[in-house]
Design a protein around this motif. Structure first.
Motif, PDB file in Angstrom:
ATOM      1  N   GLU A   1      67.912  79.677  13.456  1.00 41.66           N
ATOM      2  CA  GLU A   1      68.631  78.396  13.397  1.00 41.66           C
ATOM      3  C   GLU A   1      69.683  78.413  12.302  1.00 41.66           C
ATOM      4  O   GLU A   1      70.772  77.838  12.451  1.00 41.66           O
ATOM      5  CB  GLU A   1      67.643  77.252  13.176  1.00 41.66           C
ATOM      6  CG  GLU A   1      66.777  76.915  14.387  1.00 41.66           C
ATOM      7  CD  GLU A   1      67.609  76.463  15.578  1.00 41.66           C
ATOM      8  OE1 GLU A   1      68.607  75.731  15.379  1.00 41.66           O
ATOM      9  OE2 GLU A   1      67.281  76.861  16.715  1.00 41.66           O
ATOM     10  N   VAL A   2      69.358  79.087  11.195  1.00 39.74           N
ATOM     11  CA  VAL A   2      70.360  79.246  10.135  1.00 39.74           C
ATOM     12  C   VAL A   2      71.565  80.014  10.668  1.00 39.74           C
ATOM     13  O   VAL A   2      72.722  79.638  10.461  1.00 39.74           O
ATOM     14  CB  VAL A   2      69.755  79.975   8.915  1.00 39.74           C
ATOM     15  CG1 VAL A   2      70.838  80.327   7.897  1.00 39.74           C
ATOM     16  CG2 VAL A   2      68.679  79.125   8.260  1.00 39.74           C
TER      17      VAL A   2
ATOM     18  N   LEU B   1      67.749  74.297   6.195  1.00 36.60           N
ATOM     19  CA  LEU B   1      67.003  75.320   6.925  1.00 36.60           C
ATOM     20  C   LEU B   1      66.563  76.451   6.005  1.00 36.60           C
ATOM     21  O   LEU B   1      65.458  76.993   6.129  1.00 36.60           O
ATOM     22  CB  LEU B   1      67.856  75.880   8.071  1.00 36.60           C
ATOM     23  CG  LEU B   1      68.088  74.942   9.253  1.00 36.60           C
ATOM     24  CD1 LEU B   1      69.161  75.502  10.175  1.00 36.60           C
ATOM     25  CD2 LEU B   1      66.790  74.719  10.028  1.00 36.60           C
TER      26      LEU B   1
ATOM     27  N   GLU C   1      57.664  81.166  13.976  1.00 32.01           N
ATOM     28  CA  GLU C   1      58.242  79.915  13.452  1.00 32.01           C
ATOM     29  C   GLU C   1      59.217  80.205  12.318  1.00 32.01           C
ATOM     30  O   GLU C   1      60.291  79.605  12.218  1.00 32.01           O
ATOM     31  CB  GLU C   1      57.112  79.006  12.957  1.00 32.01           C
ATOM     32  CG  GLU C   1      57.562  77.608  12.553  1.00 32.01           C
ATOM     33  CD  GLU C   1      58.135  76.808  13.713  1.00 32.01           C
ATOM     34  OE1 GLU C   1      59.029  75.967  13.460  1.00 32.01           O
ATOM     35  OE2 GLU C   1      57.708  77.030  14.863  1.00 32.01           O
ATOM     36  N   MET C   2      58.848  81.161  11.467  1.00 31.90           N
ATOM     37  CA  MET C   2      59.741  81.550  10.373  1.00 31.90           C
ATOM     38  C   MET C   2      61.002  82.220  10.916  1.00 31.90           C
ATOM     39  O   MET C   2      62.121  81.961  10.452  1.00 31.90           O
ATOM     40  CB  MET C   2      58.994  82.487   9.422  1.00 31.90           C
ATOM     41  CG  MET C   2      59.757  82.846   8.159  1.00 31.90           C
ATOM     42  SD  MET C   2      60.706  84.380   8.339  1.00 31.90           S
ATOM     43  CE  MET C   2      59.388  85.555   8.460  1.00 31.90           C
TER      44      MET C   2
ATOM     45  N   LYS D   1      63.573  75.409   4.131  1.00 32.30           N
ATOM     46  CA  LYS D   1      62.379  75.494   4.987  1.00 32.30           C
ATOM     47  C   LYS D   1      61.886  76.938   5.077  1.00 32.30           C
ATOM     48  O   LYS D   1      60.680  77.201   5.021  1.00 32.30           O
ATOM     49  CB  LYS D   1      62.723  74.959   6.375  1.00 32.30           C
ATOM     50  CG  LYS D   1      61.543  74.973   7.343  1.00 32.30           C
ATOM     51  CD  LYS D   1      61.959  74.458   8.709  1.00 32.30           C
ATOM     52  CE  LYS D   1      60.788  74.552   9.694  1.00 32.30           C
ATOM     53  NZ  LYS D   1      61.187  74.100  11.049  1.00 32.30           N
ATOM     54  N   PHE D   2      62.830  77.855   5.219  1.00 36.36           N
ATOM     55  CA  PHE D   2      62.467  79.271   5.310  1.00 36.36           C
ATOM     56  C   PHE D   2      61.745  79.734   4.049  1.00 36.36           C
ATOM     57  O   PHE D   2      60.703  80.384   4.099  1.00 36.36           O
ATOM     58  CB  PHE D   2      63.731  80.102   5.540  1.00 36.36           C
ATOM     59  CG  PHE D   2      63.490  81.590   5.528  1.00 36.36           C
ATOM     60  CD1 PHE D   2      63.097  82.255   6.670  1.00 36.36           C
ATOM     61  CD2 PHE D   2      63.652  82.324   4.358  1.00 36.36           C
ATOM     62  CE1 PHE D   2      62.880  83.618   6.661  1.00 36.36           C
ATOM     63  CE2 PHE D   2      63.432  83.683   4.335  1.00 36.36           C
ATOM     64  CZ  PHE D   2      63.043  84.339   5.493  1.00 36.36           C
TER      65      PHE D   2
ATOM     66  N   GLN E   1      61.321  89.469  10.921  1.00 35.51           N
ATOM     67  CA  GLN E   1      62.582  88.937  10.393  1.00 35.51           C
ATOM     68  C   GLN E   1      63.619  90.014  10.063  1.00 35.51           C
ATOM     69  O   GLN E   1      64.794  89.878  10.417  1.00 35.51           O
ATOM     70  CB  GLN E   1      62.298  88.045   9.176  1.00 35.51           C
ATOM     71  CG  GLN E   1      63.489  87.256   8.684  1.00 35.51           C
ATOM     72  CD  GLN E   1      64.314  88.026   7.663  1.00 35.51           C
ATOM     73  OE1 GLN E   1      63.782  88.936   7.018  1.00 35.51           O
ATOM     74  NE2 GLN E   1      65.584  87.689   7.535  1.00 35.51           N
TER      75      GLN E   1
ATOM     76  N   TYR F   1      58.208  78.488   3.535  1.00 38.40           N
ATOM     77  CA  TYR F   1      57.240  79.300   4.288  1.00 38.40           C
ATOM     78  C   TYR F   1      56.913  80.583   3.528  1.00 38.40           C
ATOM     79  O   TYR F   1      55.752  80.933   3.344  1.00 38.40           O
ATOM     80  CB  TYR F   1      57.825  79.639   5.662  1.00 38.40           C
ATOM     81  CG  TYR F   1      57.013  80.677   6.411  1.00 38.40           C
ATOM     82  CD1 TYR F   1      55.938  80.309   7.212  1.00 38.40           C
ATOM     83  CD2 TYR F   1      57.313  82.031   6.304  1.00 38.40           C
ATOM     84  CE1 TYR F   1      55.186  81.254   7.892  1.00 38.40           C
ATOM     85  CE2 TYR F   1      56.560  82.988   6.975  1.00 38.40           C
ATOM     86  CZ  TYR F   1      55.503  82.585   7.765  1.00 38.40           C
ATOM     87  OH  TYR F   1      54.760  83.532   8.421  1.00 38.40           O
TER      88      TYR F   1
ATOM     89  N   LYS G   1      62.303  81.703  13.873  1.00 43.24           N
ATOM     90  CA  LYS G   1      63.101  80.638  14.495  1.00 43.24           C
ATOM     91  C   LYS G   1      63.940  79.908  13.444  1.00 43.24           C
ATOM     92  O   LYS G   1      65.105  79.562  13.688  1.00 43.24           O
ATOM     93  CB  LYS G   1      62.189  79.645  15.223  1.00 43.24           C
ATOM     94  CG  LYS G   1      61.688  80.129  16.573  1.00 43.24           C
ATOM     95  CD  LYS G   1      60.675  79.178  17.172  1.00 43.24           C
ATOM     96  CE  LYS G   1      61.274  77.813  17.449  1.00 43.24           C
ATOM     97  NZ  LYS G   1      60.272  76.913  18.083  1.00 43.24           N
ATOM     98  N   THR G   2      63.349  79.662  12.287  1.00 38.99           N
ATOM     99  CA  THR G   2      64.108  79.017  11.212  1.00 38.99           C
ATOM    100  C   THR G   2      65.285  79.880  10.788  1.00 38.99           C
ATOM    101  O   THR G   2      66.406  79.381  10.586  1.00 38.99           O
ATOM    102  CB  THR G   2      63.186  78.766   9.998  1.00 38.99           C
ATOM    103  OG1 THR G   2      62.068  77.985  10.408  1.00 38.99           O
ATOM    104  CG2 THR G   2      63.931  78.034   8.895  1.00 38.99           C
ATOM    105  N   TYR G   3      65.022  81.181  10.673  1.00 40.42           N
ATOM    106  CA  TYR G   3      66.113  82.096  10.334  1.00 40.42           C
ATOM    107  C   TYR G   3      67.209  82.059  11.403  1.00 40.42           C
ATOM    108  O   TYR G   3      68.407  82.007  11.098  1.00 40.42           O
ATOM    109  CB  TYR G   3      65.565  83.519  10.195  1.00 40.42           C
ATOM    110  CG  TYR G   3      66.648  84.564  10.158  1.00 40.42           C
ATOM    111  CD1 TYR G   3      67.380  84.791   9.001  1.00 40.42           C
ATOM    112  CD2 TYR G   3      66.963  85.297  11.300  1.00 40.42           C
ATOM    113  CE1 TYR G   3      68.396  85.732   8.967  1.00 40.42           C
ATOM    114  CE2 TYR G   3      67.972  86.241  11.278  1.00 40.42           C
ATOM    115  CZ  TYR G   3      68.685  86.453  10.119  1.00 40.42           C
ATOM    116  OH  TYR G   3      69.696  87.368  10.091  1.00 40.42           O
TER     117      TYR G   3
END
Length: 388
Positions: A239-240, A208, A232-233, A211-212, A271, A215, A235-237
């Motif tokens: 999820e981490v 993850l 989306e970025m 992926k962050f 973020q 981006y 959300k990735t954070y």
């Protein structure tokens, strides 16, 4: 635009004419009384008759001379740059002024003896002819001074604008560069703590995290980005962080209108605020931590609310990195069109009444709505125009 340009030119010519007329009358008066006092040239009976003529004739004669000088200056300005040597320009202008005024005066006052009088000069005609040359050269020199001064001011303004652009760009890049190491530091600590306890979760966090940063690396040259990509970025954070907090973290994302996802906002705006909410709010909650992002459409304004059920903001809030970076980006990119508010102790719903009805703290961001269909890099010029 064309009318304004012509109006400005007419105004310039009128001012030039009035200035030449005033100088011509002043130099003529000084010359007349000087010659009258220190020379016998004024003993010429015809000269006495001419000088005793009416005041109207004096004004008319000097006005005609001033118009001729003014038109000569305008014509000379068209060919001035073609004269290579700067020192030669005033000499040629003096000859042109004297010759044109002399010929037109002969054509007006002595048309029947035009060719005979054309090359006939008396001492008085040369003395008084120097007045029109001095008047013309004075206005020419003043005009050149004003042009140089205006050009210098424009150059200084351009340099200041360039410096402001560079400063703004440097500040934005510094903000963007600081966010990534800040998040990386926290994430690596979380991964290090998970490796001995749960290697699978640690591996998931690493993927993850990759992926962050993919981006953030791809979007590094941008200052604005679509809200959908920013979400989306985020959300990735989240999820981490969910890997780290497990069931203790739940988040919601809600858009009042689907089209709001295409709105342009400053990159990495959300973020730091989400990270703040988790670090200072949800991490200190004994039960489940709930975080929400709500996007609203208020006519020409875009409203983003980031809220959580953590401890309320203290009364004497010390602005940390997350809040500072958000304020700085809004100031640099949106100017007076954007603001940030701190909301404490209110009940906020993310999806009607589906969300837990209890006090929350929130950060509310309001900015001008800008719809965009693609990733468009904001040029430094656009940044200085918005700052203005």
């Amino acid at each position: 635009m064309i009318a304004a340009k012509w109006l400005s030119k007419v105004k310039e010519v009128v001012v030039q004419f009035l200035l030449i007329l005033a100088l011509d009358l002043a130099f003529g008066a000084v010359t007349y009384f000087s010659v009258k006092s220190f020379s016998t040239l004024m003993d010429d009976p015809s000269m006495e008759i001419d000088l005793k003529h009416s005041f109207a004739w004096l004004i008319t004669n000097n006005s005609v001379e001033s118009i001729i000088i003014c038109l000569t200056l305008q014509a000379f300005s068209l060919v001035e740059r073609k004269i290579r040597f700067i020192w030669l320009r005033p000499i040629l202008l003096s000859v042109c002024i004297f010759a044109v005024v002399h010929m037109i005066q002969i054509a007006i006052y002595r048309p029947y003896t035009f060719f005979h009088s054309l090359f006939h000069f008396t001492p008085l005609s040369l003395i008084f002819g120097s007045n029109i040359i001095l008047a013309g050269l004075s206005v020419y020199a003043y005009g050149n001074y004003e042009k140089r001064r205006s050009r210098k001011l424009n150059d200084q303004q351009y340099q200041l604008l360039e410096l402001k652009e560079l400063k703004t760009k440097a500040e934005l890049e510094a903000l963007q560069a600081k966010i990534n190491p800040h998040f990386l530091y926290n994430s690596l600590n979380a991964i290090a703590s998970l490796i001995p306890e749960d290697p699978d979760k640690a591996e998931q966090m690493v993927l993850l995290l990759a992926k962050f940063f993919r981006y953030s690396t791809n979007a590094k040259s941008q200052y604005l980005t679509r809200l959908s990509d920013e979400i989306e970025m985020v959300k990735t954070y989240l999820e981490v962080e969910k890997v780290r907090f497990d069931d203790r973290l739940e988040y919601f994302l809600w858009f009042e209108k689907e089209e709001l996802k295409n709105c342009m906002i400053p990159q990495f705006l959300l973020q730091p605020l989400v990270e703040n909410a988790i670090k200072h709010g949800i991490s200190k909650v004994m039960g489940k931590g709930i975080l929400g992002i709500k996007v609203l459409d208020k006519q020409d304004k875009l409203v983003i609310v980031i809220f959580d059920n953590g401890a309320p903001f203290p009364e004497q809030l010390i602005t940390g990195y997350g809040l500072r970076s958000t304020q700085d980006k809004l100031r640099l990119l949106m100017g007076e069109d954007a603001r940030m508010e701190i909301i404490n102790g209110r009940s906020i719903s993310s999806q009607g009444d589906d969300f837990i009805n209890q006090p929350h703290k929130a950060i509310k961001i309001t900015m001008k709505k800008q719809l965009g269909a693609s990733h468009e890099e904001v040029k430094p010029e656009a940044i200085v125009t918005k700052i203005k």
